[in-house]
Design a protein around this motif. Structure first.
Motif, mmCIF file in Angstrom:
data_model
loop_
_atom_site.group_PDB
_atom_site.id
_atom_site.type_symbol
_atom_site.label_atom_id
_atom_site.label_comp_id
_atom_site.label_asym_id
_atom_site.label_seq_id
_atom_site.Cartn_x
_atom_site.Cartn_y
_atom_site.Cartn_z
ATOM 1 N N GLY A 126 0.803 -1.226 0.000
ATOM 2 C CA GLY A 126 0.000 0.000 0.000
ATOM 3 C C GLY A 126 0.832 1.269 0.000
ATOM 4 N N ASN A 127 2.139 1.133 0.346
ATOM 5 C CA ASN A 127 3.034 2.286 0.324
ATOM 6 C C ASN A 127 2.490 3.445 1.165
ATOM 7 N N CYS A 128 1.775 3.125 2.228
ATOM 8 C CA CYS A 128 1.113 4.173 3.026
ATOM 9 C C CYS A 128 2.120 5.170 3.612
ATOM 10 N N CYS A 131 3.178 8.614 2.147
ATOM 11 C CA CYS A 131 2.356 9.829 2.310
ATOM 12 C C CYS A 131 1.911 10.099 3.742
ATOM 13 N N HIS A 132 2.005 9.087 4.617
ATOM 14 C CA HIS A 132 1.460 9.241 5.981
ATOM 15 C C HIS A 132 2.441 8.815 7.056
ATOM 16 N N MET A 144 2.397 14.099 2.487
ATOM 17 C CA MET A 144 1.327 14.566 1.599
ATOM 18 C C MET A 144 -0.038 14.361 2.259
ATOM 19 N N LEU A 148 -1.438 9.529 10.563
ATOM 20 C CA LEU A 148 -2.457 8.559 10.988
ATOM 21 C C LEU A 148 -2.059 7.928 12.316
ATOM 22 N N TYR A 151 -4.573 6.575 15.051
ATOM 23 C CA TYR A 151 -5.827 6.721 14.281
ATOM 24 C C TYR A 151 -7.000 6.005 14.959
ATOM 25 N N ARG A 155 -10.268 7.419 17.548
ATOM 26 C CA ARG A 155 -11.652 7.068 17.177
ATOM 27 C C ARG A 155 -12.242 6.020 18.109
ATOM 28 N N LYS A 168 -12.495 4.251 2.846
ATOM 29 C CA LYS A 168 -11.503 5.270 2.447
ATOM 30 C C LYS A 168 -10.346 4.613 1.694
ATOM 31 N N ILE A 169 -9.863 3.484 2.228
ATOM 32 C CA ILE A 169 -8.723 2.813 1.600
ATOM 33 C C ILE A 169 -9.158 2.140 0.290
ATOM 34 N N SER A 179 -9.087 13.316 -4.586
ATOM 35 C CA SER A 179 -8.019 13.108 -3.598
ATOM 36 C C SER A 179 -6.755 12.600 -4.293
ATOM 37 N N MET A 181 -4.890 10.465 -2.913
ATOM 38 C CA MET A 181 -4.645 9.104 -2.400
ATOM 39 C C MET A 181 -5.135 8.061 -3.412
ATOM 40 N N VAL A 198 -4.728 -3.814 6.660
ATOM 41 C CA VAL A 198 -4.303 -2.420 6.857
ATOM 42 C C VAL A 198 -5.262 -1.705 7.824
HETATM 43 C C1 HEC Z 1 0.096 9.242 -2.699
HETATM 44 C C2 HEC Z 1 -0.168 9.573 -1.330
HETATM 45 C C3 HEC Z 1 -0.980 8.656 -0.475
HETATM 46 C C4 HEC Z 1 -0.828 7.302 -0.257
HETATM 47 C C5 HEC Z 1 0.175 6.366 -0.913
HETATM 48 C C6 HEC Z 1 -1.785 6.944 0.751
HETATM 49 N N1 HEC Z 1 -2.526 8.030 1.124
HETATM 50 FE FE1 HEC Z 1 -3.963 8.088 2.550
HETATM 51 N N2 HEC Z 1 -4.301 10.070 2.157
HETATM 52 C C7 HEC Z 1 -3.565 10.829 1.286
HETATM 53 C C8 HEC Z 1 -4.058 12.195 1.323
HETATM 54 C C9 HEC Z 1 -3.512 13.354 0.492
HETATM 55 C C10 HEC Z 1 -5.119 12.229 2.254
HETATM 56 C C11 HEC Z 1 -5.950 13.462 2.653
HETATM 57 C C12 HEC Z 1 -6.997 13.728 1.599
HETATM 58 C C13 HEC Z 1 -8.083 12.714 1.615
HETATM 59 O O1 HEC Z 1 -8.740 12.532 2.661
HETATM 60 O O2 HEC Z 1 -8.272 12.035 0.600
HETATM 61 C C14 HEC Z 1 -5.254 10.871 2.768
HETATM 62 C C15 HEC Z 1 -6.185 10.468 3.717
HETATM 63 C C16 HEC Z 1 -6.215 9.231 4.325
HETATM 64 C C17 HEC Z 1 -7.118 8.840 5.375
HETATM 65 C C18 HEC Z 1 -8.204 9.714 5.994
HETATM 66 C C19 HEC Z 1 -7.588 10.523 7.106
HETATM 67 C C20 HEC Z 1 -8.644 11.275 7.911
HETATM 68 O O3 HEC Z 1 -8.600 12.512 7.873
HETATM 69 O O4 HEC Z 1 -9.472 10.632 8.565
HETATM 70 C C21 HEC Z 1 -6.824 7.541 5.710
HETATM 71 C C22 HEC Z 1 -7.504 6.687 6.775
HETATM 72 C C23 HEC Z 1 -5.736 7.123 4.852
HETATM 73 N N3 HEC Z 1 -5.385 8.172 4.035
HETATM 74 C C24 HEC Z 1 -5.137 5.878 4.898
HETATM 75 C C25 HEC Z 1 -4.163 5.434 4.021
HETATM 76 C C26 HEC Z 1 -3.622 4.083 4.023
HETATM 77 C C27 HEC Z 1 -3.986 3.006 5.027
HETATM 78 C C28 HEC Z 1 -2.733 4.012 2.976
HETATM 79 C C29 HEC Z 1 -1.984 2.808 2.486
HETATM 80 C C30 HEC Z 1 -2.786 1.648 2.136
HETATM 81 C C31 HEC Z 1 -2.708 5.331 2.342
HETATM 82 N N4 HEC Z 1 -3.585 6.148 3.009
HETATM 83 C C32 HEC Z 1 -1.908 5.651 1.260
HETATM 84 C C33 HEC Z 1 -2.525 10.402 0.485
HETATM 85 C C34 HEC Z 1 -2.069 9.102 0.406
#
Ligand code: HEC
Length: 211
Positions: A126-128, A131-132, A144, A148, A151, A155, A168-169, A179, A181, A198
């Motif tokens: 997922g490469n999370c 960005c996080h 970016m 989290l 998280y 909640r 969301k994922i 977005s 993401m 995840v």
């Molecule tokens: C390329 C960048 C990128 C990657 C890779 C990415 N995210 Fe995100 N994510 C974002 C951005 C930008 C936001 C804020 C905007 C939005 O909510 O879409 C976000 C928002 C979120 C949120 C909501 C946060 C809130 O405000 O409640 C969650 C949960 C989340 N990401 C989980 C993940 C997980 C788990 C992974 C890996 C499987 C992941 N993200 C991978 C960019 C990314």
């Protein structure tokens, strides 16, 4: 190739000029990128790519709406995209979104899968962390997306919140159109089980995310 790119950037400059004029005349109007210019640019950038890659850069309706409107959708367009992306989310048949947080930790750290250099049978991650921030122990993470860390704890480990995280994922744009993401479930970058793992990484009280 070089000449084509110069011609394209000239077209983009002309486009940008036109955009600022229209923005002055109607303050509320969202500027648009000309679809033909976008298509030509993408085509030129990925010239010579394999058919698999060409398939991956083909924009769906939502991506096109975001590109053409530079991610600033009108209210009507925003609602349309939100409804379409929401409808795409497939929850696990038994309604359970919790898996194994230890597996989830590995998936969050894994940036492989779908790269030019990856063998076709590579299990992608997922490469999370790109960005996080997630676990406090991890020093190297991108910013970016929001942190989290804690998280699930924040909640109160609630089931409905874990379900919302699954959605969301699965498809980030089902919550926020345009977005940055990736839409992990929709694009099949992650499997149902991987998304559950995840979600557990975010929501298990024993997970380093919540320590
Ligand atoms: C390329 C960048 C990128 C990657 C890779 C990415 N995210 Fe995100 N994510 C974002 C951005 C930008 C936001 C804020 C905007 C939005 O909510 O879409 C976000 C928002 C979120 C949120 C909501 C946060 C809130 O405000 O409640 C969650 C949960 C989340 N990401 C989980 C993940 C997980 C788990 C992974 C890996 C499987 C992941 N993200 C991978 C960019 C990314």
């Amino acid at each position: 190739m070089k000449i084509a790119l110069i011609a394209l950037s000239a077209a983009l400059v002309v486009g940008a000029g036109a955009v600022s004029i229209s923005a002055v005349s109607t303050a509320q109007q969202v500027s648009k990128a000309a679809p033909a210019v976008v298509d030509a640019y993408v085509e030129a950038t990925f010239k010579g790519a394999s058919d698999t890659w060409k398939g991956r850069i083909k924009q769906d309706e939502t991506q096109r709406a975001c590109s053409e409107n530079k991610n600033e959708l009108s209210t009507a367009e925003f609602q349309k995209v939100l409804a379409r992306e929401k409808a795409s989310v497939v929850f696990p048949a038994d309604g359970k979104v919790i898996g194994n947080w230890k597996e989830g930790a590995k998936i969050a750290q894994n940036g492989r899968g779908g790269q030019f250099s990856d063998p076709p049978d590579t299990v992608g991650g997922g490469n999370c962390y790109a960005c996080h921030q997630l676990s406090k122990a991890e020093l190297s993470f991108g910013t970016m997306g929001p942190s989290l860390n804690e998280y699930g704890k924040i909640r109160r480990f609630r089931e409905d919140e874990a379900k919302a995280a699954y959605a969301k994922i699965y498809n980030a744009q089902s919550v926020m159109p345009c977005s940055n993401m990736p839409r992990f479930g929709l694009t099949k970058a992650l499997s149902e089980q991987q998304i559950k793992d995840v979600v557990s990484y975010l929501f298990d009280p024993e997970s380093p995310v919540n320590k």
